[in-house]
Design an enzyme around this catalytic site. Structure first.
Site, PDB file in Angstrom:
ATOM      1  N   LYS A 177       0.863  -1.185   0.000  1.00 53.37           N
ATOM      2  CA  LYS A 177       0.000   0.000   0.000  1.00 53.37           C
ATOM      3  C   LYS A 177       0.897   1.232   0.000  1.00 53.37           C
ATOM      4  CE  LYS A 177      -2.043   3.010   2.757  1.00 53.37           C
ATOM      5  NZ  LYS A 177      -2.019   4.111   1.796  1.00 53.37           N
ATOM      6  N   GLY A 230       6.263   4.930   8.483  1.00 51.77           N
ATOM      7  CA  GLY A 230       5.416   6.119   8.521  1.00 51.77           C
ATOM      8  C   GLY A 230       5.520   6.785   9.876  1.00 51.77           C
ATOM      9  N   SER A 231       4.479   7.508  10.237  1.00 51.53           N
ATOM     10  CA  SER A 231       4.533   8.301  11.463  1.00 51.53           C
ATOM     11  C   SER A 231       4.344   7.434  12.704  1.00 51.53           C
ATOM     12  CB  SER A 231       3.443   9.372  11.420  1.00 51.53           C
ATOM     13  OG  SER A 231       2.180   8.743  11.351  1.00 51.53           O
ATOM     14  N   THR A 232       4.822   7.948  13.809  1.00 44.29           N
ATOM     15  CA  THR A 232       4.684   7.232  15.087  1.00 44.29           C
ATOM     16  C   THR A 232       3.206   7.091  15.453  1.00 44.29           C
ATOM     17  OG1 THR A 232       6.862   7.950  15.783  1.00 44.29           O
ATOM     18  CG2 THR A 232       5.323   7.353  17.537  1.00 44.29           C
ATOM     19  N   GLU A 233       2.428   8.117  15.164  1.00 40.75           N
ATOM     20  CA  GLU A 233       0.999   8.085  15.508  1.00 40.75           C
ATOM     21  C   GLU A 233       0.292   6.924  14.789  1.00 40.75           C
ATOM     22  OE1 GLU A 233      -0.852  11.582  14.055  1.00 40.75           O
ATOM     23  OE2 GLU A 233      -2.823  11.065  14.866  1.00 40.75           O
ATOM     24  N   GLY A 235       1.776   4.395  13.418  1.00 40.80           N
ATOM     25  CA  GLY A 235       2.444   3.161  13.854  1.00 40.80           C
ATOM     26  C   GLY A 235       1.784   2.563  15.086  1.00 40.80           C
ATOM     27  N   GLU A 252       8.872   1.234  11.241  1.00 33.63           N
ATOM     28  CA  GLU A 252       9.905   2.244  10.997  1.00 33.63           C
ATOM     29  C   GLU A 252       9.217   3.591  11.111  1.00 33.63           C
ATOM     30  OE1 GLU A 252      13.035   1.834  10.518  1.00 33.63           O
ATOM     31  OE2 GLU A 252      13.105  -0.327  10.193  1.00 33.63           O
ATOM     32  N   CYS A 286      13.193  10.997   7.753  1.00 32.05           N
ATOM     33  CA  CYS A 286      12.991  10.517   9.127  1.00 32.05           C
ATOM     34  C   CYS A 286      14.274  10.589   9.956  1.00 32.05           C
ATOM     35  CB  CYS A 286      12.453   9.094   9.111  1.00 32.05           C
ATOM     36  SG  CYS A 286      13.431   8.002   8.067  1.00 32.05           S
ATOM     37  N   GLU A 387       8.771  16.221  15.615  1.00 33.70           N
ATOM     38  CA  GLU A 387       9.264  16.037  14.246  1.00 33.70           C
ATOM     39  C   GLU A 387       8.555  17.051  13.344  1.00 33.70           C
ATOM     40  OE1 GLU A 387       7.986  12.514  12.038  1.00 33.70           O
ATOM     41  OE2 GLU A 387      10.078  12.169  11.491  1.00 33.70           O
TER      42      GLU A 387
HETATM   43  P1  NAD Z   1       1.729   8.380   7.776  1.00 36.89           P
HETATM   44  O1  NAD Z   1       1.947   7.619   9.022  1.00 36.89           O
HETATM   45  O2  NAD Z   1       0.721   9.448   7.763  1.00 36.89           O
HETATM   46  O3  NAD Z   1       1.316   7.388   6.584  1.00 36.89           O
HETATM   47  C1  NAD Z   1       2.107   6.282   6.239  1.00 36.89           C
HETATM   48  C2  NAD Z   1       1.238   5.257   5.528  1.00 36.89           C
HETATM   49  O4  NAD Z   1       0.273   4.753   6.457  1.00 36.89           O
HETATM   50  C3  NAD Z   1       0.460   5.820   4.353  1.00 36.89           C
HETATM   51  O5  NAD Z   1       0.449   4.879   3.313  1.00 36.89           O
HETATM   52  C4  NAD Z   1      -0.924   6.017   4.950  1.00 36.89           C
HETATM   53  O6  NAD Z   1      -1.951   5.988   3.977  1.00 36.89           O
HETATM   54  C5  NAD Z   1      -1.024   4.820   5.886  1.00 36.89           C
HETATM   55  N1  NAD Z   1      -2.011   4.962   6.955  1.00 36.89           N
HETATM   56  C6  NAD Z   1      -2.519   6.110   7.478  1.00 36.89           C
HETATM   57  N2  NAD Z   1      -3.409   5.812   8.451  1.00 36.89           N
HETATM   58  C7  NAD Z   1      -3.459   4.461   8.553  1.00 36.89           C
HETATM   59  C8  NAD Z   1      -4.181   3.552   9.384  1.00 36.89           C
HETATM   60  N3  NAD Z   1      -5.047   3.976  10.304  1.00 36.89           N
HETATM   61  N4  NAD Z   1      -3.961   2.229   9.222  1.00 36.89           N
HETATM   62  C9  NAD Z   1      -3.083   1.777   8.299  1.00 36.89           C
HETATM   63  N5  NAD Z   1      -2.380   2.586   7.473  1.00 36.89           N
HETATM   64  C10 NAD Z   1      -2.566   3.912   7.601  1.00 36.89           C
HETATM   65  O7  NAD Z   1       3.179   8.908   7.342  1.00 36.89           O
HETATM   66  P2  NAD Z   1       3.546   9.859   6.114  1.00 36.89           P
HETATM   67  O8  NAD Z   1       3.034  11.216   6.421  1.00 36.89           O
HETATM   68  O9  NAD Z   1       3.163   9.182   4.847  1.00 36.89           O
HETATM   69  O10 NAD Z   1       5.156   9.837   6.193  1.00 36.89           O
HETATM   70  C11 NAD Z   1       5.889  10.640   7.036  1.00 36.89           C
HETATM   71  C12 NAD Z   1       6.268   9.897   8.307  1.00 36.89           C
HETATM   72  O11 NAD Z   1       6.971   8.702   7.983  1.00 36.89           O
HETATM   73  C13 NAD Z   1       7.220  10.689   9.181  1.00 36.89           C
HETATM   74  O12 NAD Z   1       6.829  10.584  10.518  1.00 36.89           O
HETATM   75  C14 NAD Z   1       8.562   9.996   8.973  1.00 36.89           C
HETATM   76  O13 NAD Z   1       9.476  10.159  10.029  1.00 36.89           O
HETATM   77  C15 NAD Z   1       8.143   8.593   8.781  1.00 36.89           C
HETATM   78  N6  NAD Z   1       9.189   7.837   8.066  1.00 36.89           N
HETATM   79  C16 NAD Z   1       9.954   6.933   8.764  1.00 36.89           C
HETATM   80  C17 NAD Z   1      10.972   6.238   8.116  1.00 36.89           C
HETATM   81  C18 NAD Z   1      11.830   5.229   8.836  1.00 36.89           C
HETATM   82  O14 NAD Z   1      12.512   4.451   8.167  1.00 36.89           O
HETATM   83  N7  NAD Z   1      11.835   5.180  10.154  1.00 36.89           N
HETATM   84  C19 NAD Z   1      11.202   6.466   6.751  1.00 36.89           C
HETATM   85  C20 NAD Z   1      10.409   7.388   6.079  1.00 36.89           C
HETATM   86  C21 NAD Z   1       9.389   8.062   6.750  1.00 36.89           C
END
Ligand code: NAD
Length: 487
Positions: A177, A230-233, A235, A252, A286, A387
């Site tokens: 996804k 993605g984001s900690t929230e 996650g 991650e 990140c 962040e």
């Molecule tokens: P996000 O958490 O908003 O979204 C990430 C993914 O999760 C998207 O595909 C989104 O559609 C999906 N998603 C959203 N809500 C969901 C839910 N309830 N259930 C399942 N999936 C859901 O993050 P973003 O804004 O796309 O990316 C930025 C974030 O990603 C930053 O916090 C960044 O630090 C983090 N990031 C971390 C790494 C790492 O390797 N640690 C790498 C890149 C980005």
């Protein structure tokens, strides 16, 4: 700019669903329409997961000798290299990257694929026979059947290829996804994977909303593991959903890296590294070194030079020759970064570079933010703790090594930190004391594919890359044999 229509990729074929919802993607640099993105539904996800399980059970991929899988993953990497120019343009348009940034991201991903493919020749395992010869222990690793990969928009390619080639070499099927903002290259990669010889059903791509597509994947009983970046929230939400169905989960997540510069460092190199650390990928990174911790005795001169360098950076999108800093991904994120800048001013941080949208009228249609530096940042300030995910640097000074470590560790995150010093003993000691999954010494944001990558604390758990990146997608079996059975 080419206008594209992105559909789904299920069971080895592109689909353009009729009816359903679409998202209209506009270039974050120019506002031009770049793509219509069809959003998958829960029933599309179900079909993708069923197809992935059927492919796993059929065994054309999962039971193929690992070395043959490795060769096909290498061919997949070759095809990406052959199509590098087109993929670079697509990635840059959708994610709002500079061309150099998008190209570098894809080239690094090809390196990761080649490394992952090499692991196929050496899938880890163990034989233990140390108790006098009549007891034999065997440790083997086999693929988890179906991995859901949920990805962010900031590095649509690298975040995918820190997972995908490892899962493929392991023998898994995957359902991906991508972020709704940036699905274009992921769909292209699925097509190239088929061309390389990866059987239908092993890779599916379902762009769509997090709440519908992402959560359906997390709940689906046909998914064995969710690998999320993605984001900690989000996650936390994914971990809770996976907990309900007892799925393996790897997270991650976000970061708030500290880049620690000691007075005895090569300060010219550190200057270059400190600028790159907070501006790379326009700060949407990140691991960004978004906090500069600098030893008091060299702080004033260092920060003055850094501010000059930041002010001289060239902003622009994919079509701006020589651009060094692209736009923010979308309007809401742009507003959020500008909001953090205003809040930092209100909380008393001292602005020494940037501070808002650029004046240049040719950039007015894009979501640009000037590279921004604040000094006098204290651990209580929002810009120290949260962040921002934009080109915003907070500078904090320290006197002693202990103080530097305490400052670096005083956020909930633990993804990456950097250390600049000519004293290698100190570098190693500080590295050991830092609460992060990765530490850079006398560089920032550099690595080799052999090194595992991942976070601690609120930056998540699980490891990508390295041998651990392969084992992440495998399950361990222990077999014990008594060679001379006792009667
Ligand atoms: P996000 O958490 O908003 O979204 C990430 C993914 O999760 C998207 O595909 C989104 O559609 C999906 N998603 C959203 N809500 C969901 C839910 N309830 N259930 C399942 N999936 C859901 O993050 P973003 O804004 O796309 O990316 C930025 C974030 O990603 C930053 O916090 C960044 O630090 C983090 N990031 C971390 C790494 C790492 O390797 N640690 C790498 C890149 C980005």
């Amino acid at each position: 700019m080419t206008r594209r229509k992105h559909g789904l990729w299920i069971d080895g074929a592109a689909e353009l669903p009729r009816g359903g919802k679409t998202y209209e993607r506009r270039s974050p640099a120019t506002g031009e329409h770049v793509a219509s993105v069809c959003l998958a539904t829960a029933s599309d996800v179900d079909r993708a997961v069923r197809s992935a399980n059927a492919a796993f059970r059929a065994g054309a991929w999962s039971k193929m000798p690992a070395i043959e899988r490795g060769k096909i993953v290498s061919r997949f990497a070759d095809l990406i290299a052959t199509n590098l120019d087109d993929l670079t343009a697509l990635e840059a348009d959708e994610a709002g990257k500079t061309l150099a940034g998008a190209r570098g991201e894809i080239e690094w991903s090809i390196e990761l694929m080649r490394f992952a493919a090499s692991l196929a020749w050496n899938i880890p395992g163990k034989v233990l026979n140390h108790e006098g010869g009549d007891k034999l222990g065997i440790v083997t690793h086999s693929p988890l059947p179906v991995i859901a990969m949920i990805l962010p928009w900031n590095f649509p390619t690298v975040t995918l290829f820190q997972k995908l080639p490892y899962a493929l070499v392991a023998g898994c099927s995957v359902v991906i996804k991508p972020s709704t903002f940036t699905p274009g290259t992921t769909l292209e990669y699925a097509r190239l994977a088929k061309e390389a010889g990866i059987p239908d059903g092993v890779i599916s791509v379902v762009p769509g909303d997090g709440a519908e597509v992402g959560e359906t994947l997390c709940r689906h009983e046909g998914v064995s593991m969710v690998s999320f970046t993605g984001s900690t929230e989000v996650g936390r939400r994914i971990a809770a959903l996976c907990g309900e169905s007892l799925k393996r989960v790897a997270l991650e997540l976000g970061g708030k890296g500290a880049n620690i510069v000691f007075a005895d460092a090569d300060l010219d190199a550190a200057l270059h590294g400190a600028l790159a650390a907070f501006t790379i990928n326009q700060g949407e990174e990140c691991c960004a070194g978004a906090r500069l911790l600098i030893q008091q005795s060299v702080a004033d001169e260092f920060v003055a030079k850094l501010a000059e360098k930041a002010k001289a950076m060239k902003l622009g999108g994919a079509s701006t020759a020589g651009a060094e800093l692209g736009p923010m991904i979308h309007d809401k994120h742009h507003a959020s970064v500008l909001g953090y800048i205003e809040k930092s001013k209100e909380e008393g941080a001292v602005l020494v570079a940037g501070g808002g949208r650029p004046q240049d009228q040719s950039l007015a249609q894009g979501y640009f933010v000037e590279p921004t530096i604040f000094t006098g940042v204290t651990p209580e300030m929002t810009v120290f703790k949260e962040e921002v995910f934009g080109p915003v640097l907070g500078v904090t000074t320290f006197e002693t090594e202990e103080e530097a470590v305490a400052l670096a560790n005083s956020t909930p995150y633990g993804l990456a930190n950097g250390i600049w010093t000519r004293n290698f003993d100190r570098a190693i000691q500080v590295s050991a004391a830092l609460e992060s999954g990765f530490v850079y010494i006398n560089c920032y944001l550099e690595t080799i594919p052999q090194l595992p990558f991942g976070g601690v604390k609120a930056s998540g758990f699980g490891r990508e890359n390295g041998e651990q990146g392969l084992l992440e997608f495998m399950q361990t079996k222990s077999t014990f044999a008594r060679l001379r059975p006792s009667r």
